[in-house]
Design an enzyme around this catalytic site. Sequence first.
Site, PDB file in Angstrom:
ATOM      1  N   GLY A  80       0.798  -1.227   0.000  1.00  0.00           N
ATOM      2  CA  GLY A  80       0.000   0.000   0.000  1.00  0.00           C
ATOM      3  C   GLY A  80       0.825   1.268   0.000  1.00  0.00           C
ATOM      4  O   GLY A  80       2.047   1.234   0.106  1.00  0.00           O
ATOM      5  N   ARG A  83       3.633   6.284   1.839  1.00  0.00           N
ATOM      6  CA  ARG A  83       4.052   7.685   1.901  1.00  0.00           C
ATOM      7  C   ARG A  83       3.440   8.437   0.716  1.00  0.00           C
ATOM      8  O   ARG A  83       4.061   9.340   0.143  1.00  0.00           O
ATOM      9  CB  ARG A  83       5.560   7.802   1.849  1.00  0.00           C
ATOM     10  CG  ARG A  83       6.148   7.016   0.693  1.00  0.00           C
ATOM     11  CD  ARG A  83       7.319   7.669   0.104  1.00  0.00           C
ATOM     12  NE  ARG A  83       7.899   6.767  -0.878  1.00  0.00           N
ATOM     13  CZ  ARG A  83       9.060   6.956  -1.434  1.00  0.00           C
ATOM     14  NH1 ARG A  83       9.766   7.999  -1.086  1.00  0.00           N
ATOM     15  NH2 ARG A  83       9.509   6.136  -2.341  1.00  0.00           N
ATOM     16  N   LYS A 102       3.352  12.027  -3.510  1.00  0.00           N
ATOM     17  CA  LYS A 102       4.344  11.076  -3.001  1.00  0.00           C
ATOM     18  C   LYS A 102       5.288  11.862  -2.091  1.00  0.00           C
ATOM     19  O   LYS A 102       5.796  12.904  -2.489  1.00  0.00           O
ATOM     20  CB  LYS A 102       5.109  10.481  -4.183  1.00  0.00           C
ATOM     21  CG  LYS A 102       5.943   9.276  -3.868  1.00  0.00           C
ATOM     22  CD  LYS A 102       6.248   8.542  -5.156  1.00  0.00           C
ATOM     23  CE  LYS A 102       7.300   7.478  -4.979  1.00  0.00           C
ATOM     24  NZ  LYS A 102       7.567   6.785  -6.241  1.00  0.00           N
ATOM     25  N   ASP A 115       9.165   7.095   7.646  1.00  0.00           N
ATOM     26  CA  ASP A 115       8.809   8.499   7.890  1.00  0.00           C
ATOM     27  C   ASP A 115       7.764   9.060   6.929  1.00  0.00           C
ATOM     28  O   ASP A 115       7.273  10.170   7.120  1.00  0.00           O
ATOM     29  CB  ASP A 115      10.069   9.376   7.884  1.00  0.00           C
ATOM     30  CG  ASP A 115      10.793   9.348   6.542  1.00  0.00           C
ATOM     31  OD1 ASP A 115      10.285   8.708   5.611  1.00  0.00           O
ATOM     32  OD2 ASP A 115      11.876   9.966   6.441  1.00  0.00           O
ATOM     33  N   GLY A 116       7.452   8.317   5.874  1.00  0.00           N
ATOM     34  CA  GLY A 116       6.446   8.805   4.932  1.00  0.00           C
ATOM     35  C   GLY A 116       6.904   9.962   4.048  1.00  0.00           C
ATOM     36  O   GLY A 116       6.100  10.557   3.334  1.00  0.00           O
ATOM     37  N   ARG A 175      -2.365  -1.205 -10.012  1.00  0.00           N
ATOM     38  CA  ARG A 175      -1.138  -1.953 -10.308  1.00  0.00           C
ATOM     39  C   ARG A 175      -1.451  -3.438 -10.298  1.00  0.00           C
ATOM     40  O   ARG A 175      -2.507  -3.840  -9.789  1.00  0.00           O
ATOM     41  CB  ARG A 175      -0.090  -1.701  -9.201  1.00  0.00           C
ATOM     42  CG  ARG A 175       0.076  -0.272  -8.811  1.00  0.00           C
ATOM     43  CD  ARG A 175       0.162  -0.133  -7.281  1.00  0.00           C
ATOM     44  NE  ARG A 175       0.157   1.287  -6.905  1.00  0.00           N
ATOM     45  CZ  ARG A 175       1.230   2.039  -6.841  1.00  0.00           C
ATOM     46  NH1 ARG A 175       2.402   1.515  -7.049  1.00  0.00           N
ATOM     47  NH2 ARG A 175       1.150   3.316  -6.545  1.00  0.00           N
ATOM     48  N   ASP A 244       4.177  -4.270  -7.501  1.00  0.00           N
ATOM     49  CA  ASP A 244       3.461  -3.043  -7.124  1.00  0.00           C
ATOM     50  C   ASP A 244       3.861  -1.872  -8.021  1.00  0.00           C
ATOM     51  O   ASP A 244       3.231  -0.820  -7.966  1.00  0.00           O
ATOM     52  CB  ASP A 244       3.716  -2.683  -5.655  1.00  0.00           C
ATOM     53  CG  ASP A 244       5.184  -2.476  -5.353  1.00  0.00           C
ATOM     54  OD1 ASP A 244       5.947  -3.445  -5.503  1.00  0.00           O
ATOM     55  OD2 ASP A 244       5.577  -1.358  -4.988  1.00  0.00           O
ATOM     56  N   ASP A 254       6.539   4.658 -10.795  1.00  0.00           N
ATOM     57  CA  ASP A 254       7.354   4.340  -9.614  1.00  0.00           C
ATOM     58  C   ASP A 254       8.793   3.978  -9.938  1.00  0.00           C
ATOM     59  O   ASP A 254       9.346   3.036  -9.354  1.00  0.00           O
ATOM     60  CB  ASP A 254       6.717   3.185  -8.833  1.00  0.00           C
ATOM     61  CG  ASP A 254       5.912   3.700  -7.655  1.00  0.00           C
ATOM     62  OD1 ASP A 254       5.848   4.921  -7.474  1.00  0.00           O
ATOM     63  OD2 ASP A 254       5.342   2.874  -6.926  1.00  0.00           O
TER      64      ASP A 254
HETATM   65  P1  AMP Z   1       8.389   2.300  -3.778  1.00  0.00           P
HETATM   66  O1  AMP Z   1       9.834   1.973  -3.655  1.00  0.00           O
HETATM   67  O2  AMP Z   1       8.139   3.778  -3.853  1.00  0.00           O
HETATM   68  O3  AMP Z   1       7.698   1.536  -4.854  1.00  0.00           O
HETATM   69  O4  AMP Z   1       7.748   1.862  -2.392  1.00  0.00           O
HETATM   70  C1  AMP Z   1       7.600   0.531  -1.959  1.00  0.00           C
HETATM   71  C2  AMP Z   1       6.775   0.532  -0.684  1.00  0.00           C
HETATM   72  O5  AMP Z   1       7.497   1.171   0.385  1.00  0.00           O
HETATM   73  C3  AMP Z   1       5.465   1.290  -0.785  1.00  0.00           C
HETATM   74  O6  AMP Z   1       4.543   0.642   0.028  1.00  0.00           O
HETATM   75  C4  AMP Z   1       5.828   2.636  -0.246  1.00  0.00           C
HETATM   76  O7  AMP Z   1       4.698   3.346   0.195  1.00  0.00           O
HETATM   77  C5  AMP Z   1       6.774   2.276   0.891  1.00  0.00           C
HETATM   78  N1  AMP Z   1       7.706   3.365   1.223  1.00  0.00           N
HETATM   79  C6  AMP Z   1       8.780   3.748   0.506  1.00  0.00           C
HETATM   80  N2  AMP Z   1       9.403   4.779   1.109  1.00  0.00           N
HETATM   81  C7  AMP Z   1       8.718   5.061   2.238  1.00  0.00           C
HETATM   82  C8  AMP Z   1       8.850   6.025   3.284  1.00  0.00           C
HETATM   83  N3  AMP Z   1       9.822   6.926   3.301  1.00  0.00           N
HETATM   84  N4  AMP Z   1       7.946   6.004   4.289  1.00  0.00           N
HETATM   85  C9  AMP Z   1       6.942   5.112   4.276  1.00  0.00           C
HETATM   86  N5  AMP Z   1       6.749   4.189   3.326  1.00  0.00           N
HETATM   87  C10 AMP Z   1       7.624   4.150   2.319  1.00  0.00           C
HETATM   88 MG    MG Z   2       5.897   1.330  -5.577  1.00  0.00          MG
END
Ligand code: AMP
Ligand code: MG
Length: 485
Positions: A80, A83, A102, A115-116, A175, A244, A254
């Site tokens: 999910g 962030r 994002k 940290d989101g 996705r 995802d 992404d």
């Molecule tokens: P991504 O690498 O952007 O495809 O992210 C993979 C998963 O990690 C997703 O569920 C993102 O929401 C989560 N995620 C990535 N970076 C962060 C962050 N800094 N804080 C919280 N969730 C994160």
């Molecule tokens: Mg992703």
Amino acid sequence: MNLEHTYASSFPELATPAVPEIPAATTVLWINEDLAAELELDATWLAGADGLRWLTGGDEKTTALAYSGHQFGHLSPVLGDGRAHLIGELPTSEKRVDIHLKGSGITPYSRPGSDGKAPLSAVWREAVIGEALHALGVPTSRALAVLETGETVRRRSPLPEPAGILVRVADSHLRVGTFQYAHMNVGSDQRIELAGYALSRHYPQVNPGDNPALILLRLVAEHQAHLVAQWMGLGFVHGVLNTDNVSISGQAIDFGPCAFIDGFSDEAVFSSIDRGGRYAYRNQPGITQWNLARFAESLLDLIDPEQPDRAVHLATDLLEHFEETYEDARTRVFAAKLGIAVEGAAGAPYERLVAFIDRTLDMLDEHTLDFTGFFRALTDTPDHLVELLPNSETLKSWLADLATLRQDTGTAPGRAEELMQGANPVYIPRNLHLEAALRAVESGDTAPILRLLGAVRQPFTRHSGLEDLETAPARSRFFTSFCGT
Ligand code: AMP
Ligand code: MG
């Protein structure tokens, strides 16, 4: 201007209410005026206080989306938006798009301790790559705005770096992982509805017929095959092809530790955490097919609820067809790069064309030739190509065979030129140029990133004063980018 929320209201189990965290000091650093115009939005208004409020959710019913994901081959059942937030859908006269943030703070899906947030440099990276891919004719999500939050985050170095928020526009955020999540958490009526929703949103011209799940699988496989073929033709490595990050619309989405290859190696991999090379350049078609198999698994019981064997058979047929679709798309992409009219290549010349493409890539690989530079030199100054290799005979015979192929496919010189001009960019966001521009962003200087952005948005037209961006600095071969986004 109100947004719509058809997805969140139709599938509440897949979109959890969540409010973005927008620090008071947040400012608009950049508005994508071209995209704003396409979306019938006023860029000047977007850059003002009301625009910022609208971009970041305003009074909208914002949500965080639920999805699963096979990450490096391992299933995370609940991933999910950890962030990210879906602000809403903007219906334009052409299509409906998602407005999405994002780096907008933690959500119910954030993993403990995360940290989101997103570093400003990662936000700009995604913005530049998206614009470059778009200008190169690749379907992709794009940045509508880059925001700076005034906060800092710590990622690759112990030193804090500025944080940012990407305002992203995509045809949707459905996705493969969305369907995997739905498979585990939602009833089959809802999932059939979800397949129908995806079809009507992304493939409205196709009649869903009586087996929408099967049709969706076929369309997604076809679009993914073309997407990957385009990446391959640009020397582009997505970096994290987890399920995802594979969109149902067929757009690139992404991209994190992604890059365009400079000195060519078909094993090129840029993600510091991808030690096994799972997502290396040459593995992208195979891994996409693997991801599509996971998509198929999440649809099997919808494809045929009564006869599981038949469902498997139908899905397997489609997935096998992926290879053919991909190979054909790749042949067309590289034929254009080589200045060969593929229409003229039926039968034996087609087989020779395919073999010639492989031979070309082997040559680039063996001599670590600059991927983009090689094809552009072929377009502009083919006579100088022989100077690239220590043994000029290799290239002389390659050029002679290329000339024969052009002849045998009835490709007139003017047509060859036209094909190459439209397929071989002068400018791509080369790794070290992009990195240097991102470091400047961190110290508050956006001039280099805007200059690079200007170049990659008109990738096929040479502009004086941008010569340095055409070539790769010598250290590029050792470039790695980091997943800590
Ligand atoms: P991504 O690498 O952007 O495809 O992210 C993979 C998963 O990690 C997703 O569920 C993102 O929401 C989560 N995620 C990535 N970076 C962060 C962050 N800094 N804080 C919280 N969730 C994160
Ligand atoms: Mg992703």
